[in-house]
Scaffold this motif. Structure first.
Motif, mmCIF file in Angstrom:
data_model
loop_
_atom_site.group_PDB
_atom_site.id
_atom_site.type_symbol
_atom_site.label_atom_id
_atom_site.label_comp_id
_atom_site.label_asym_id
_atom_site.label_seq_id
_atom_site.Cartn_x
_atom_site.Cartn_y
_atom_site.Cartn_z
ATOM 1 N N GLU A 1 0.907 -1.196 -0.039
ATOM 2 C CA GLU A 1 0.019 0.097 -0.150
ATOM 3 C C GLU A 1 0.952 1.197 0.074
ATOM 4 O OE1 GLU A 1 -2.988 0.212 2.936
ATOM 5 O OE2 GLU A 1 -3.562 -1.933 2.986
ATOM 6 N N ILE A 2 0.339 2.438 -0.642
ATOM 7 C CA ILE A 2 1.101 3.523 -0.536
ATOM 8 C C ILE A 2 1.489 3.926 0.760
ATOM 9 C CG2 ILE A 2 0.904 5.833 -1.123
ATOM 10 C CD1 ILE A 2 -0.578 5.152 -3.718
ATOM 11 N N GLY A 3 2.672 4.384 1.188
ATOM 12 C CA GLY A 3 2.978 4.851 2.569
ATOM 13 C C GLY A 3 3.611 3.549 3.336
ATOM 14 N N ALA A 4 3.516 2.555 2.920
ATOM 15 C CA ALA A 4 4.243 1.279 3.548
ATOM 16 C C ALA A 4 5.473 1.074 3.050
ATOM 17 C CB ALA A 4 3.415 -0.071 3.432
ATOM 18 N N VAL A 5 6.501 0.385 4.051
ATOM 19 C CA VAL A 5 7.871 -0.071 3.465
ATOM 20 C C VAL A 5 7.592 -1.011 2.334
ATOM 21 C CG1 VAL A 5 9.946 -1.173 4.100
ATOM 22 C CG2 VAL A 5 8.962 0.683 5.484
ATOM 23 N N TRP A 6 8.273 -0.873 1.332
ATOM 24 C CA TRP A 6 8.293 -1.851 0.328
ATOM 25 C C TRP A 6 9.769 -2.926 0.252
ATOM 26 C CZ3 TRP A 6 7.087 -1.204 -5.505
ATOM 27 C CH2 TRP A 6 6.887 -2.168 -6.314
ATOM 28 N N PRO A 7 9.797 -3.717 0.842
ATOM 29 C CA PRO A 7 11.120 -4.588 1.460
ATOM 30 C C PRO A 7 11.690 -5.075 0.148
ATOM 31 C CG PRO A 7 8.901 -5.575 2.597
ATOM 32 C CD PRO A 7 8.609 -4.739 1.675
ATOM 33 N N GLY A 8 12.858 -4.607 0.260
ATOM 34 C CA GLY A 8 14.092 -4.966 -0.839
ATOM 35 C C GLY A 8 14.149 -3.876 -2.109
ATOM 36 N N GLN A 9 13.174 -2.595 -1.701
ATOM 37 C CA GLN A 9 13.207 -1.457 -2.598
ATOM 38 C C GLN A 9 13.753 -0.225 -2.099
ATOM 39 O OE1 GLN A 9 12.654 -1.773 -5.834
ATOM 40 N NE2 GLN A 9 12.344 -3.883 -5.615
ATOM 41 N N GLY A 10 14.242 -0.150 -0.845
ATOM 42 C CA GLY A 10 14.905 1.013 -0.229
ATOM 43 C C GLY A 10 14.034 1.866 0.600
ATOM 44 N N GLY A 11 12.887 1.707 0.727
ATOM 45 C CA GLY A 11 12.031 2.509 1.413
ATOM 46 C C GLY A 11 10.592 2.501 1.306
ATOM 47 N N ILE A 12 9.887 3.699 1.391
ATOM 48 C CA ILE A 12 8.324 3.673 1.462
ATOM 49 C C ILE A 12 7.833 3.757 0.145
ATOM 50 C CG2 ILE A 12 6.623 4.994 2.470
ATOM 51 C CD1 ILE A 12 8.794 6.105 4.457
ATOM 52 N N TYR A 13 6.840 3.133 -0.086
ATOM 53 C CA TYR A 13 6.231 3.042 -1.453
ATOM 54 C C TYR A 13 5.345 4.324 -1.670
ATOM 55 C CZ TYR A 13 3.617 1.949 -5.531
ATOM 56 O OH TYR A 13 2.924 1.495 -6.886
ATOM 57 N N GLY A 14 5.686 5.250 -2.704
ATOM 58 C CA GLY A 14 4.972 6.389 -2.835
ATOM 59 C C GLY A 14 4.044 6.316 -4.050
ATOM 60 N N GLY A 15 3.793 5.069 -4.525
ATOM 61 C CA GLY A 15 2.930 4.999 -5.593
ATOM 62 C C GLY A 15 3.398 5.182 -7.179
ATOM 63 N N LEU A 16 2.586 5.549 -8.178
ATOM 64 C CA LEU A 16 3.037 5.635 -9.453
ATOM 65 C C LEU A 16 2.941 7.144 -9.825
ATOM 66 C CD1 LEU A 16 0.865 2.578 -11.000
ATOM 67 C CD2 LEU A 16 3.412 2.697 -10.686
ATOM 68 N N ARG A 17 3.874 7.603 -10.697
ATOM 69 C CA ARG A 17 4.108 8.986 -11.439
ATOM 70 C C ARG A 17 4.596 8.658 -12.691
ATOM 71 N NH1 ARG A 17 4.230 13.737 -8.757
ATOM 72 N NH2 ARG A 17 5.812 14.344 -10.205
ATOM 73 N N GLN A 18 4.101 9.568 -13.383
ATOM 74 C CA GLN A 18 4.731 9.427 -14.788
ATOM 75 C C GLN A 18 5.987 10.420 -15.182
ATOM 76 O OE1 GLN A 18 2.801 8.006 -17.565
ATOM 77 N NE2 GLN A 18 4.709 8.445 -18.623
ATOM 78 N N TYR A 19 6.681 9.881 -15.661
ATOM 79 C CA TYR A 19 8.211 10.322 -15.968
ATOM 80 C C TYR A 19 8.494 10.282 -17.576
ATOM 81 C CZ TYR A 19 8.931 10.510 -10.998
ATOM 82 O OH TYR A 19 8.779 10.506 -9.636
ATOM 83 N N PRO A 20 9.600 10.888 -17.906
ATOM 84 C CA PRO A 20 9.982 10.920 -19.253
ATOM 85 C C PRO A 20 10.229 9.183 -19.813
ATOM 86 C CG PRO A 20 11.195 12.524 -18.353
ATOM 87 C CD PRO A 20 10.389 11.781 -17.276
ATOM 88 N N GLU A 21 10.650 8.357 -19.114
ATOM 89 C CA GLU A 21 10.632 7.281 -19.430
ATOM 90 C C GLU A 21 9.533 6.290 -19.369
ATOM 91 O OE1 GLU A 21 12.207 7.008 -14.965
ATOM 92 O OE2 GLU A 21 12.081 8.550 -16.504
#
Length: 170
Positions: free
Chosen positions: A21-41
């Motif tokens: 869930e957004i706001g929870a730690v994502w094990p193995g990913q280095g921190g807290i999940y912030g959701g999805l965002r659009q970027y150039p890539e």
């Protein structure tokens, strides 16, 4: 192996990943999940470090327009700041940060900080301002107060909190 077989293998590997869930730690990913965002890539998962880098840090290069003006892409801004030979303490501090084997952290843009304030504010301190990588002018850069969500223009010499962020394609 055909392209279809490779696509099927990638889809199967992605299906096994459990996204928190957004706001929870994502094990193995280095921190807290912030959701999805659009970027150039493309559409990316955003991970905010679970903690600030120690201390407070200035944006740096007061009086110089450094062209790090993206409101959305902190990685692009940080690359510009890092290329300036040690003149940007906050950018240097966050790019030195590592967590869970990841060393691709950068100083978030003002848009990425605002995203964090919208979706995971409890993960940030309300006692001081957070510096973004987005320059406002030759003398100022944007920062955010997580206590009330205010966007500020800080003097580039003002020392603020810095929170590393990273992203990867969905």
């Amino acid at each position: 192996m055909t392209t279809d077989e490779e696509s099927n293998m990638q889809a199967a590997a992605q299906a096994q990943v459990t996204i928190p869930e957004i706001g929870a730690v994502w094990p193995g990913q280095g921190g807290i999940y912030g959701g999805l965002r659009q970027y150039p890539e493309g559409l990316c998962h955003v991970i905010y470090a679970a903690q600030d880098v120690p201390g407070r840090h200035a944006y740096g290069d007061y009086g110089v327009d450094v062209e790090a003006a993206s409101r959305n892409d902190g990685r692009a801004n940080t690359e510009i700041l890092i290329s300036r030979d040690g003149k940007h303490p906050a950018a240097i501090a966050v790019t030195a940060y590592t967590a869970d084997g990841h060393s691709d952290f950068y100083l978030p843009s003002i848009g990425e900080l605002h995203h964090a304030w919208q979706f995971a504010p409890e993960s940030f301190s309300e006692e001081w301002y957070y510096l973004s990588s987005t320059q406002r002018s030759a003398n100022g850069a944007y920062s955010v107060d997580f206590g009330d969500g205010w966007l500020f223009i800080s003097d580039k010499n003002d020392e603020r909190l810095a929170r590393p962020v990273r992203r990867f394609l969905q």
